[in-house]
Design a protein around this motif. Structure first.
Motif, PDB file in Angstrom:
ATOM      1  N   ALA A 114      37.273 -28.297 129.021  1.00 27.29           N
ATOM      2  CA  ALA A 114      36.888 -28.045 127.618  1.00 27.29           C
ATOM      3  C   ALA A 114      36.091 -26.745 127.520  1.00 27.29           C
ATOM      4  CB  ALA A 114      36.061 -29.212 127.098  1.00 27.29           C
ATOM      5  N   ILE A 115      35.168 -26.531 128.461  1.00 21.90           N
ATOM      6  CA  ILE A 115      34.319 -25.333 128.402  1.00 21.90           C
ATOM      7  C   ILE A 115      35.158 -24.074 128.588  1.00 21.90           C
ATOM      8  CG2 ILE A 115      32.503 -24.082 129.682  1.00 21.90           C
ATOM      9  CD1 ILE A 115      31.113 -26.855 130.007  1.00 21.90           C
ATOM     10  N   SER A 116      36.116 -24.094 129.548  1.00 28.11           N
ATOM     11  CA  SER A 116      36.888 -22.851 129.694  1.00 28.11           C
ATOM     12  C   SER A 116      37.734 -22.595 128.467  1.00 28.11           C
ATOM     13  CB  SER A 116      37.693 -22.768 131.004  1.00 28.11           C
ATOM     14  OG  SER A 116      38.264 -23.981 131.282  1.00 28.11           O
ATOM     15  N   GLY A 117      38.227 -23.652 127.819  1.00 31.23           N
ATOM     16  CA  GLY A 117      38.965 -23.468 126.564  1.00 31.23           C
ATOM     17  C   GLY A 117      38.079 -22.855 125.494  1.00 31.23           C
ATOM     18  N   GLY A 171      36.458 -18.236 122.274  1.00 31.18           N
ATOM     19  CA  GLY A 171      35.339 -17.394 121.841  1.00 31.18           C
ATOM     20  C   GLY A 171      35.596 -15.937 122.192  1.00 31.18           C
ATOM     21  N   ALA A 172      36.101 -15.713 123.414  1.00 32.19           N
ATOM     22  CA  ALA A 172      36.350 -14.351 123.876  1.00 32.19           C
ATOM     23  C   ALA A 172      37.425 -13.695 123.007  1.00 32.19           C
ATOM     24  CB  ALA A 172      36.780 -14.367 125.337  1.00 32.19           C
ATOM     25  N   LYS A 173      38.431 -14.473 122.682  1.00 30.36           N
ATOM     26  CA  LYS A 173      39.516 -13.962 121.845  1.00 30.36           C
ATOM     27  C   LYS A 173      38.959 -13.529 120.486  1.00 30.36           C
ATOM     28  CE  LYS A 173      44.302 -15.406 121.413  1.00 30.36           C
ATOM     29  NZ  LYS A 173      45.129 -16.596 121.393  1.00 30.36           N
ATOM     30  N   ARG A 174      38.104 -14.407 119.952  1.00 30.32           N
ATOM     31  CA  ARG A 174      37.511 -14.119 118.640  1.00 30.32           C
ATOM     32  C   ARG A 174      36.685 -12.841 118.671  1.00 30.32           C
ATOM     33  NH1 ARG A 174      35.907 -19.229 117.938  1.00 30.32           N
ATOM     34  NH2 ARG A 174      33.784 -18.787 118.582  1.00 30.32           N
ATOM     35  N   HIS A 175      35.956 -12.648 119.760  1.00 35.46           N
ATOM     36  CA  HIS A 175      35.066 -11.474 119.840  1.00 35.46           C
ATOM     37  C   HIS A 175      35.743 -10.276 120.494  1.00 35.46           C
ATOM     38  CE1 HIS A 175      32.002 -14.834 119.643  1.00 35.46           C
ATOM     39  NE2 HIS A 175      31.846 -14.164 118.529  1.00 35.46           N
ATOM     40  N   GLY A 176      36.987 -10.438 120.915  1.00 36.43           N
ATOM     41  CA  GLY A 176      37.718  -9.334 121.548  1.00 36.43           C
ATOM     42  C   GLY A 176      37.099  -8.907 122.872  1.00 36.43           C
ATOM     43  N   VAL A 177      36.579  -9.865 123.652  1.00 37.22           N
ATOM     44  CA  VAL A 177      36.023  -9.547 124.982  1.00 37.22           C
ATOM     45  C   VAL A 177      36.652 -10.471 126.026  1.00 37.22           C
ATOM     46  CG1 VAL A 177      33.784  -8.712 124.140  1.00 37.22           C
ATOM     47  CG2 VAL A 177      34.076 -11.140 124.593  1.00 37.22           C
ATOM     48  N   ALA A 178      36.351 -10.166 127.316  1.00 35.31           N
ATOM     49  CA  ALA A 178      36.898 -11.020 128.381  1.00 35.31           C
ATOM     50  C   ALA A 178      36.057 -12.283 128.498  1.00 35.31           C
ATOM     51  CB  ALA A 178      36.890 -10.261 129.695  1.00 35.31           C
ATOM     52  N   PRO A 179      36.704 -13.466 128.708  1.00 38.78           N
ATOM     53  CA  PRO A 179      35.912 -14.695 128.880  1.00 38.78           C
ATOM     54  C   PRO A 179      35.106 -14.659 130.175  1.00 38.78           C
ATOM     55  CG  PRO A 179      38.263 -15.142 129.181  1.00 38.78           C
ATOM     56  CD  PRO A 179      38.136 -13.699 128.805  1.00 38.78           C
ATOM     57  N   ALA A 180      34.052 -15.463 130.247  1.00 35.21           N
ATOM     58  CA  ALA A 180      33.181 -15.389 131.414  1.00 35.21           C
ATOM     59  C   ALA A 180      32.999 -16.727 132.107  1.00 35.21           C
ATOM     60  CB  ALA A 180      31.822 -14.850 130.974  1.00 35.21           C
ATOM     61  N   ALA A 183      27.279 -21.449 124.963  1.00 29.15           N
ATOM     62  CA  ALA A 183      26.388 -20.489 124.288  1.00 29.15           C
ATOM     63  C   ALA A 183      25.566 -19.694 125.311  1.00 29.15           C
ATOM     64  CB  ALA A 183      25.466 -21.226 123.320  1.00 29.15           C
ATOM     65  N   LEU A 184      25.127 -20.356 126.390  1.00 27.55           N
ATOM     66  CA  LEU A 184      24.344 -19.651 127.423  1.00 27.55           C
ATOM     67  C   LEU A 184      25.226 -18.633 128.151  1.00 27.55           C
ATOM     68  CD1 LEU A 184      22.372 -22.686 128.929  1.00 27.55           C
ATOM     69  CD2 LEU A 184      21.337 -20.690 127.836  1.00 27.55           C
ATOM     70  N   ALA A 185      26.439 -19.058 128.519  1.00 24.45           N
ATOM     71  CA  ALA A 185      27.341 -18.144 129.244  1.00 24.45           C
ATOM     72  C   ALA A 185      27.702 -16.955 128.357  1.00 24.45           C
ATOM     73  CB  ALA A 185      28.592 -18.887 129.694  1.00 24.45           C
ATOM     74  N   GLU A 186      27.950 -17.231 127.079  1.00 22.68           N
ATOM     75  CA  GLU A 186      28.306 -16.133 126.163  1.00 22.68           C
ATOM     76  C   GLU A 186      27.144 -15.166 125.970  1.00 22.68           C
ATOM     77  OE1 GLU A 186      31.926 -18.017 123.505  1.00 22.68           O
ATOM     78  OE2 GLU A 186      29.926 -18.046 122.649  1.00 22.68           O
ATOM     79  N   ALA A 187      25.918 -15.669 126.200  1.00 22.99           N
ATOM     80  CA  ALA A 187      24.751 -14.785 126.070  1.00 22.99           C
ATOM     81  C   ALA A 187      24.535 -13.985 127.365  1.00 22.99           C
ATOM     82  CB  ALA A 187      23.521 -15.611 125.738  1.00 22.99           C
ATOM     83  N   GLY A 188      25.410 -14.201 128.340  1.00 21.21           N
ATOM     84  CA  GLY A 188      25.349 -13.397 129.573  1.00 21.21           C
ATOM     85  C   GLY A 188      24.522 -14.016 130.686  1.00 21.21           C
ATOM     86  N   LEU A 189      24.136 -15.281 130.551  1.00 21.33           N
ATOM     87  CA  LEU A 189      23.336 -15.907 131.606  1.00 21.33           C
ATOM     88  C   LEU A 189      24.232 -16.574 132.648  1.00 21.33           C
ATOM     89  CD1 LEU A 189      21.349 -16.075 128.962  1.00 21.33           C
ATOM     90  CD2 LEU A 189      20.100 -17.613 130.445  1.00 21.33           C
ATOM     91  N   SER A 190      23.698 -16.717 133.877  1.00 20.70           N
ATOM     92  CA  SER A 190      24.365 -17.571 134.861  1.00 20.70           C
ATOM     93  C   SER A 190      23.956 -18.999 134.530  1.00 20.70           C
ATOM     94  CB  SER A 190      23.864 -17.264 136.270  1.00 20.70           C
ATOM     95  OG  SER A 190      24.161 -15.950 136.576  1.00 20.70           O
ATOM     96  N   VAL A 191      24.917 -19.910 134.586  1.00 17.74           N
ATOM     97  CA  VAL A 191      24.616 -21.287 134.193  1.00 17.74           C
ATOM     98  C   VAL A 191      25.037 -22.257 135.293  1.00 17.74           C
ATOM     99  CG1 VAL A 191      24.856 -23.015 132.361  1.00 17.74           C
ATOM    100  CG2 VAL A 191      25.243 -20.609 131.831  1.00 17.74           C
ATOM    101  N   VAL A 192      24.153 -23.186 135.631  1.00 17.83           N
ATOM    102  CA  VAL A 192      24.508 -24.295 136.513  1.00 17.83           C
ATOM    103  C   VAL A 192      24.682 -25.506 135.608  1.00 17.83           C
ATOM    104  CG1 VAL A 192      23.797 -25.710 138.464  1.00 17.83           C
ATOM    105  CG2 VAL A 192      23.044 -23.323 138.313  1.00 17.83           C
ATOM    106  N   ALA A 193      25.887 -26.074 135.604  1.00 12.43           N
ATOM    107  CA  ALA A 193      26.157 -27.206 134.720  1.00 12.43           C
ATOM    108  C   ALA A 193      26.279 -28.472 135.552  1.00 12.43           C
ATOM    109  CB  ALA A 193      27.445 -26.951 133.932  1.00 12.43           C
ATOM    110  N   VAL A 194      25.430 -29.460 135.243  1.00  8.34           N
ATOM    111  CA  VAL A 194      25.373 -30.669 136.067  1.00  8.34           C
ATOM    112  C   VAL A 194      25.808 -31.882 135.257  1.00  8.34           C
ATOM    113  CG1 VAL A 194      23.839 -32.185 137.404  1.00  8.34           C
ATOM    114  CG2 VAL A 194      23.477 -29.707 137.426  1.00  8.34           C
TER     115      VAL A 194
END
Ligand code: COA
Ligand code: ADP
Length: 717
Positions: free
Chosen positions: A338-341, A346-355, A314-325
């Motif tokens: 799992a996250i890249s899947g 999500g990107a497919k659903r919204h018709g945008v490039a994944p991030a 949800a953070l990445a989709e909102a355009g933020l940089s995320v550090v996941a620990v």
């Protein structure tokens, strides 16, 4: 309010003016009628362009006018006059063309939209239908199936999709009004016979009956008792089967029923409640308009279990940089995948490039040193959380906001363990966190208003409906759920079955009854929490009746002890053909188990009807809602209702539990609670709360006036 100017020598430019969304208030409608008349009667004018001020075409009818004495010119004849004009009228659509706004545009002869515009007929989500010809013109323009979909779901489409569907004639990236004026000049003097949508035949597929039958079945199923989607189908059917004028009559009749319905009132209340929760306040007086959020560009998530993964997405989709620990290497690898899947889907659903490149992964907490905000999502274990927060206090740069994603632990206690408790708030996400719309932002007495403002703003950026709430066991949502589930258990003891209870709740409109929901979320979750909180003696297998004078039902514990965790183990309150299956089937074992249990505890089964299920489960939940208001944990009934509609499957067309209590009548809720409490004196949750009594004494004011009563109550304490 509509402004009129003559431009380019022969174009009458009408600009709707009613900030912020140019809603069609009585004054705006009057303005349109006057300016259209002026343009049509002015011999210099050869064409007309209609646009909206401040980059918004029109957000539709003025919802605030509903329920008042509506005056001013009606929309239908106004739109007819435009369609029947002998000069071309062009709609220049920027921002939004919604509801009556789109219906106005459909009455124009041409529609030009900016590429960023959104168009739709969202009336269904307000318990209504598009009653200014929308149900009759749209199917004639784009065909029955597409129109049915848009009108029954209220979905908004992009300009590109609108072009593809044929709703607009042109999409532009340039100044829409300039393009529309130029276009209007180019069509001056042309015949408009082929441009009046009301005269089009309705393009229908051959098997119309089968189409409508199928759609109606689907709509009824997903509507969960909402009447507007059904009326929408009926209105479109009229467009497909009747001449335009008769179709308009049907549209009007169907609208008349909806307009005065309780459901429309509930849905319109929800519309404003959803916006009201943005104007949060804290008991100390801090408010949304006096607390400035700090921008968050980079965030961290600690712990990549189910919740942490969803929050990261949800953070990445909102355009933020995320550090996941994540400390566990295996878990980290799995989480990455799992996250890249999830991002790809999500990107497919919204018709945008994944991030995925917005996320960096680490096993070392030092990696969060430069983030603006951290969301901790490790195990629900106080000692572990304390340790993590102490590490975060040492590692993070000064001023980093520290948030904990918890549904059960005490935020204040956690805050007391860190150096800067004012930087800490709870962020209670709901699983799956990248999908569920609700976020409870939990403040403690030491949370700074800026920390709350920042978490609220971040929630909004993540597409969540964020509600600020005070700290207590279960916060708002889960605290109210407890008496609701408790009543469901008691009803089983007294003679009900999970099927009966669930059916009553699902017929009421819940997405899922209490037992199907428990099987989905897992019986082990609540069991573990209860084991942690149970006083000595409240262990499983103990007599069902009295625990320290309070009735406690161990049914859930007994099932969990047998490994019946619900869907994940293939057995719970229902049985499933294999673990993980979602199709709940009645389980004879459970019925015998209940019979044995009752016999063992001297309980005699009696007939329980749907009404009792609803009254006991819902009024116990509502009663707790009043306690929450009384305690100042939620600022107003809207906050509670938004939490229940967006996070707990409460049927939106019933407005949320507190609104529903108002609809039922507070006096009746009070009377029923008194009745049930008398019958079950060992159930404190059925004892009517004093705020409810007070509201009844003060004449049961409408829900929008409860805040005044609560304020008075608090000032007297
Ligand atoms: N009538 C009356 N007020 C409206 C309105 C309408 N049709 N549409 C929006 N508003 C108000 C909102 O209540 C809000 O008021 P507030 O600032 O006092 O809370 C304000 O306009 C801004 O709306 P908001 O939704 O916060 O702005 P946005 O830019 O995010 O979205 C819209 C704008 C138009 C997309 C959105 O408001 C919307 O969907 N409106 C409803 C459209 C609709 O259903 N029309 C059919 C009516 S039958
Ligand atoms: P859920 O999100 O469904 O509640 P879990 O509680 O299983 O999932 O997830 C918690 C995650 O947090 C686990 O993957 C665990 O390895 C991880 N974790 C536990 N302690 C730490 C820590 N100190 N730092 C980072 N991650 C941690």
């Amino acid at each position: 309010m509509a402004q009129y100017t003559l431009v380019s020598g022969s174009v009458g430019l009408i600009t709707l003016h009613n900030p912020p969304v140019n809603a069609l208030s009585a004054a705006v409608r009057q303005g349109i009628v006057d300016t259209v008349e002026r343009a049509l009667s002015d011999p210099k004018v050869k064409s007309v362009v209609i646009c909206g001020q401040n980059g918004v075409f029109c957000g539709g009818a003025d919802i605030k006018e509903f329920g008042t004495n509506m005056s001013g010119p009606p929309l239908v004849p106004m739109i007819h006059t435009i369609e029947a004009a002998n000069k071309p009228v062009v709609a220049a659509i920027e921002g939004s063309a919604l509801g009556g706004g789109l219906e106005l545009a459909l009455g124009c002869h041409y529609r030009i939209a900016h590429s960023k515009a959104r168009l739709g007929l969202p009336e269904v989500s307000l318990g209504l239908l598009p009653a200014a010809g929308g149900t009759q013109r749209l199917p004639r323009l784009i065909g029955v199936p597409a129109a049915l979909h848009l009108i029954t779901t209220g979905r908004r489409v992009t300009a590109a999709e609108a072009l593809q569907l044929g709703i607009v004639d042109q999409v532009t990236d340039h100044n829409t009004v300039d393009v529309a004026v130029k276009f209007a000049l180019s069509v001056e003097g042309r015949s408009l016979d082929a441009r009046c949508i009301s005269t089009y035949p309705c393009p229908c597929p051959s098997d119309l009956d089968a189409l409508f039958e199928g759609v109606m079945q689907k709509v009824r199923q997903s509507a969960r008792g909402a009447i507007a989607p059904v009326a929408c189908v009926q209105a479109v059917r009229a467009a497909a089967t009747l001449p335009y004028t008769q179709g308009m009559e049907q549209e009007k009749e169907l609208m008349a029923t909806l307009f005065t319905s309780g459901q429309a009132r509930a849905l319109q209340y929800c519309f404003f409640a959803q916006r009201a929760v943005d104007r949060w306040s804290m008991p100390g007086g801090a408010r949304w308009d006096t607390s400035k959020p700090r921008p968050v560009h980079k965030a961290a998530v600690i712990g990549l279990g189910t919740m942490g993964r969803g929050i990261t997405v949800a953070l990445a989709e909102a355009g933020l940089s995320v550090v996941a620990v994540e400390t566990e290497e295996k878990q980290l690898m799995e989480a990455k995948q799992a996250i890249s899947g999830m991002l790809e889907r999500g990107a497919k659903r919204h018709g945008v490039a994944p991030a995925p490149d917005r996320i960096s992964y680490s096993q070392n907490i030092q990696a969060v040193a430069d983030v603006d905000l951290v969301i901790e999502a490790v195990f629900e274990d106080m000692a572990l959380k304390k340790k993590v927060f102490q590490q975060l206090s040492a590692v993070c740069k000064a001023g980093t906001f520290l948030c904990t994603n918890t549904s059960a632990l005490d935020i204040d206690h956690l805050a007391s363990q860190i150096r800067n408790p004012e930087l800490m708030v709870g962020m209670h996400f709901f699983a799956p966190a990248h999908v569920m719309k609700l976020l409870e932002v939990v403040y403690g007495p030491r949370s700074s208003p800026q920390a709350v403002a920042t978490a609220m703003q971040l929630g909004k950026k993540m597409g969540k409906v964020s509600v600020a709430v005070g700290n207590c066991q279960g916060f708002v949502g889960n605290r109210m759920l407890k008496p609701y589930i408790e009543q469901a258990f008691f009803l089983l003891e007294e003679g009900a079955t999970p099927e009966l209870v669930d059916r009553a709740l699902e017929e009421f409109g819940f997405a899922m009854g209490v037992f199907r929901m428990s099987d989905l979320s897992g019986l082990d979750v609540g069991w573990k929490v209860r084991k942690g909180e149970a006083e000595p003696g409240v262990a499983s297998g103990q007599p069902a009746r009295i625990q320290q004078d309070h009735r406690y039902s161990p049914l859930g514990d007994l099932l969990a002890e047998q490994g019946r965790f619900g869907q994940k183990t293939g057995r719970g309150w229902y049985q499933y053909d294999k673990p993980g299956s979602r199709v709940a089937m009645s389980d004879p074992w459970l019925h015998s188990f209940l019979e044995e249990y009752r016999a063992q505890h001297g309980l005699v089964a009696r007939r329980i009807d749907h009404q009792e299920v609803l009254e006991r489960c819902l009024y116990a939940l509502i009663n707790e809602g009043f306690r929450i208001l009384e305690d100042g944990i939620a600022a107003g009934p809207e906050d509670i209702d938004v939490i229940y509609v967006f996070g707990y499957g409460w049927p939106r067309h019933r407005g949320g539990p507190m609104f529903y209590a108002g609809m039922v009548g507070l006096a009746k809720v009070l009377e029923k609670l008194e009745h049930y409490h008398q019958a079950h004196p060992d159930v404190p949750h059925l004892q009517p709360c004093s705020l409810l009594r007070r509201l009844v004494t003060s004449g049961s004011p409408p829900v929008n006036r409860w805040r005044e009563v609560i304020k008075k109550l608090h000032s007297q304490l």
